[in-house]
Design a protein around this motif. Structure first.
Motif, PDB file in Angstrom:
ATOM      1  N   THR A  19      -6.598 -10.525   2.582  1.00 19.09           N
ATOM      2  CA  THR A  19      -5.145 -10.357   3.063  1.00 19.09           C
ATOM      3  C   THR A  19      -4.550 -11.407   3.793  1.00 19.09           C
ATOM      4  O   THR A  19      -3.554 -11.096   4.476  1.00 19.09           O
ATOM      5  N   ALA A  79      -1.523   1.230   8.630  1.00 19.32           N
ATOM      6  CA  ALA A  79      -2.609   2.073   8.294  1.00 19.32           C
ATOM      7  C   ALA A  79      -3.472   2.134   9.581  1.00 19.32           C
ATOM      8  O   ALA A  79      -3.823   3.273   9.952  1.00 19.32           O
ATOM      9  N   GLY A 118       0.736  -3.978   5.844  1.00 17.18           N
ATOM     10  CA  GLY A 118       0.060  -2.753   5.431  1.00 17.18           C
ATOM     11  C   GLY A 118      -0.984  -2.281   6.195  1.00 17.18           C
ATOM     12  O   GLY A 118      -1.249  -1.128   6.749  1.00 17.18           O
ATOM     13  N   LEU A 119      -1.882  -3.405   6.585  1.00 16.39           N
ATOM     14  CA  LEU A 119      -2.944  -2.955   7.433  1.00 16.39           C
ATOM     15  C   LEU A 119      -2.687  -2.498   8.861  1.00 16.39           C
ATOM     16  O   LEU A 119      -3.176  -1.672   9.338  1.00 16.39           O
ATOM     17  N   SER A 128      -6.113   4.402   2.276  1.00 17.13           N
ATOM     18  CA  SER A 128      -4.830   3.551   2.162  1.00 17.13           C
ATOM     19  C   SER A 128      -5.129   1.965   2.435  1.00 17.13           C
ATOM     20  O   SER A 128      -4.497   1.120   1.821  1.00 17.13           O
ATOM     21  N   HIS A 129      -6.290   1.605   3.234  1.00 20.28           N
ATOM     22  CA  HIS A 129      -6.541   0.384   3.534  1.00 20.28           C
ATOM     23  C   HIS A 129      -6.948  -0.384   2.371  1.00 20.28           C
ATOM     24  O   HIS A 129      -6.691  -1.377   2.377  1.00 20.28           O
ATOM     25  N   CYS A 170      -4.029  -2.360   0.607  1.00 19.87           N
ATOM     26  CA  CYS A 170      -3.281  -3.253   1.460  1.00 19.87           C
ATOM     27  C   CYS A 170      -3.570  -4.600   1.075  1.00 19.87           C
ATOM     28  O   CYS A 170      -4.703  -4.993   0.672  1.00 19.87           O
ATOM     29  N   LYS A 171      -2.490  -5.206   0.880  1.00 20.40           N
ATOM     30  CA  LYS A 171      -2.531  -6.641   0.470  1.00 20.40           C
ATOM     31  C   LYS A 171      -1.945  -7.669   1.554  1.00 20.40           C
ATOM     32  O   LYS A 171      -2.437  -8.766   1.228  1.00 20.40           O
TER      33      LYS A 171
END
Length: 523
Positions: A91, A155, A151-152, A142-143, A146-147
């Motif tokens: 990520t 979450a 996103g992280l 959902s983690h 994440c890209k």
């Protein structure tokens, strides 16, 4: 409980408005929910029956509490476990971004802590926790999708929001079902599952390293596996966990009454769904509330080690596989020290001194990790393990603050303040671990040592405050207590449809520890 006529309603006043009146009838919302089960029960409780009911409670709720606390800690530390499984590279996280991910979890926890406590008072405890666990499971899974940092970040924010219901909910549940001495042990039992989580998480992480898939990395498998476990836990809580001893599905009506009668010794009752502003104000003005909060904040600055521990151990020169497996030892240390600590504290009825003694290895560990040669990787490793012993102090503080705080709204407010301080400490801690301090990290380790020393002083300060207050109450002249003569109205039990007045014992009037002159603080 029956409703009253208009004439009766005119005679009703709140407990706070009746200081100079005797034999006053109050609204049912003023008293504890457990009162309805024990009206007229003034005899001695059979010790054998009490023990049988307690064992039945243990059998039905302790396993679920332990499982959830294992799950929540494992979920919370997935970020730390993923650090050596490739999440930072996948990520594109910088060191500062990784630190922020640890911080946002606790900032979200802090922002939602008081609303979570209010919801735990207003709604059925088990059902509210179940909803939070479900949302948390979705966020955890959902983690894996994440890209990038954004996103992280989102979450982790949801995870922090949901976890604010768990420890607060468990503190409430423990005070609903157990006496003060029993709370010390039970809080220890479910909290030591943090150590179990470290062991199991270590093996899961080790296992994910051997999963070979083309488009799915080991850290993503870790998130999915832990997320699925959390989902099944949410279902278990919805269907199996009780909201209160007054409606526990596994207890008969008579056993529910026994479960409530057992709590008379606490002088705290079971719960009250009516929010009382005056109790919230009392909590805010109570010195011990803020001493516990300061202790909670300082004691959790070192908790930033949760997400740093595997990175630190890896920096000593151990391989990824060795680091993953060595993380299991942290869990063993935590299990052994918490179990021995709460057992000793319960038998000696001395929370403060046990917490003080258990902080000594932590202080020693921070000194050693600063002064040992960098080449002595085994010595450094043992120094890090030593810093896990003092977790016992925080565990004892959770049961201690519940045992010395009465009045449901006051207890909810105090819990929110203490857990809010817990978030402040956890939020501040990660900022110590800056790239310029590596590899020795002298600055963060020194700060951690200072925090432990301050905590040792604080537990003794709280102890002295409580001793002084007990002595003041013991020396106060005996006088009539208006809370000894309080009644509520209900439908007569003979089925005639008439209304009858029933006296409510002081223990079930939802009084605060300041209002109840018979309340004595434990330390």
């Amino acid at each position: 409980m029956g409703t009253s006529t208009d004439s009766t309603e005119e005679k009703r006043v709140s407990l706070e408005e009746k200081h100079d009146r005797a034999g006053v009838e109050v609204s049912a919302t003023e008293v504890d929910t457990g009162a309805a089960l024990v009206y007229g029960e003034h005899g001695e409780l059979d010790p054998a029956e009490s023990l049988r009911v307690r064992r039945k409670i243990d059998y039905h709720i302790l396993p679920l509490m332990c499982i959830l606390y294992w799950i929540q800690f494992m979920d919370k530390t997935t970020l730390g476990s993923s650090a050596i499984l490739g999440i930072r590279e996948a990520t594109h996280l910088t060191t500062n971004q990784y630190v922020r991910l640890g911080t946002i979890f606790y900032l979200s926890y802090l922002a939602f802590e008081f609303p979570q406590n209010l919801a735990l008072q207003r709604f059925p405890v088990a059902k509210w926790m179940s909803i939070n666990i479900f949302v948390w499971a979705v966020a955890l899974c959902s983690h894996a999708a994440c890209k990038n940092f954004g996103g992280l970040f989102a979450a982790r924010l949801v995870l922090g929001m949901c976890e604010g219901s768990i420890t607060a909910g468990f503190m409430i549940v423990s005070s609903m079902f157990y006496t003060r001495t029993e709370q010390t042990l039970r809080v220890g039992y479910w909290f030591l599952m943090n150590g179990t989580a470290q062991i199991i998480s270590g093996f899961i992480s080790f296992g994910t390293l051997h999963i070979k898939t083309t488009h799915f990395e080991p850290w993503q498998w870790l998130m999915i596996i832990t997320g699925v476990l959390t989902f099944f836990t949410s279902l278990s809580f919805w269907f199996l966990f009780p909201d209160s001893p007054t409606n526990a599905w596994f207890l008969t009506p008579q056993e529910r009454a026994v479960a409530v009668m057992r709590l008379k010794v606490n002088q705290t009752g079971v719960e009250n769904k009516h929010f009382k502003k005056e109790q919230m104000i009392e909590a805010l003005l109570d010195p011990k509330t803020w001493l516990f909060a300061l202790f909670s904040a300082l004691d959790n600055v070192p908790n930033s080690l949760t997400n740093q521990r595997q990175i630190i151990v890896s920096s000593f020169g151990f391989t990824t596989l060795q680091t993953t497996l060595l993380g299991c030892v942290d869990g063993v240390v935590e299990i052994v020290t918490i179990w021995t600590g709460v057992t000793i504290a319960a038998k000696m009825d001395s929370r403060a001194w046990v917490a003080f003694v258990y902080f000594i290895p932590n202080l020693l560990g921070t000194i050693l990790v600063n002064v040992l040669p960098w080449s002595n990787k085994v010595g450094l490793l043992f120094s890090v393990w030593l810093t896990g012993v003092g977790t016992t102090g925080f565990v004892l503080s959770l049961s201690w603050v519940s045992a010395v705080t009465a009045g449901h709204t006051k207890r909810v407010t105090t819990n929110a303040i203490m857990l809010g301080a817990y978030c402040v400490g956890n939020s501040a801690g990660p900022f110590m671990w800056q790239a310029q301090y590596k590899p020795r990290n002298h600055v963060p380790w020194t700060v951690i040592g200072v925090c432990y020393a301050c905590c040792m002083f604080l537990v003794l300060a709280i102890r002295q405050l409580l001793i002084t207050e007990n002595k003041r109450r013991d020396a106060a002249p005996v006088q009539d207590d208006v809370y000894d003569d309080v009644y509520v109205e209900r439908l007569a039990s003979d089925g005639s449809g008439r209304m009858e007045k029933v006296k409510v014992d002081k223990e079930f009037l939802d009084l605060t520890d300041r209002q109840n002159r018979d309340f004595r603080y434990v330390y």
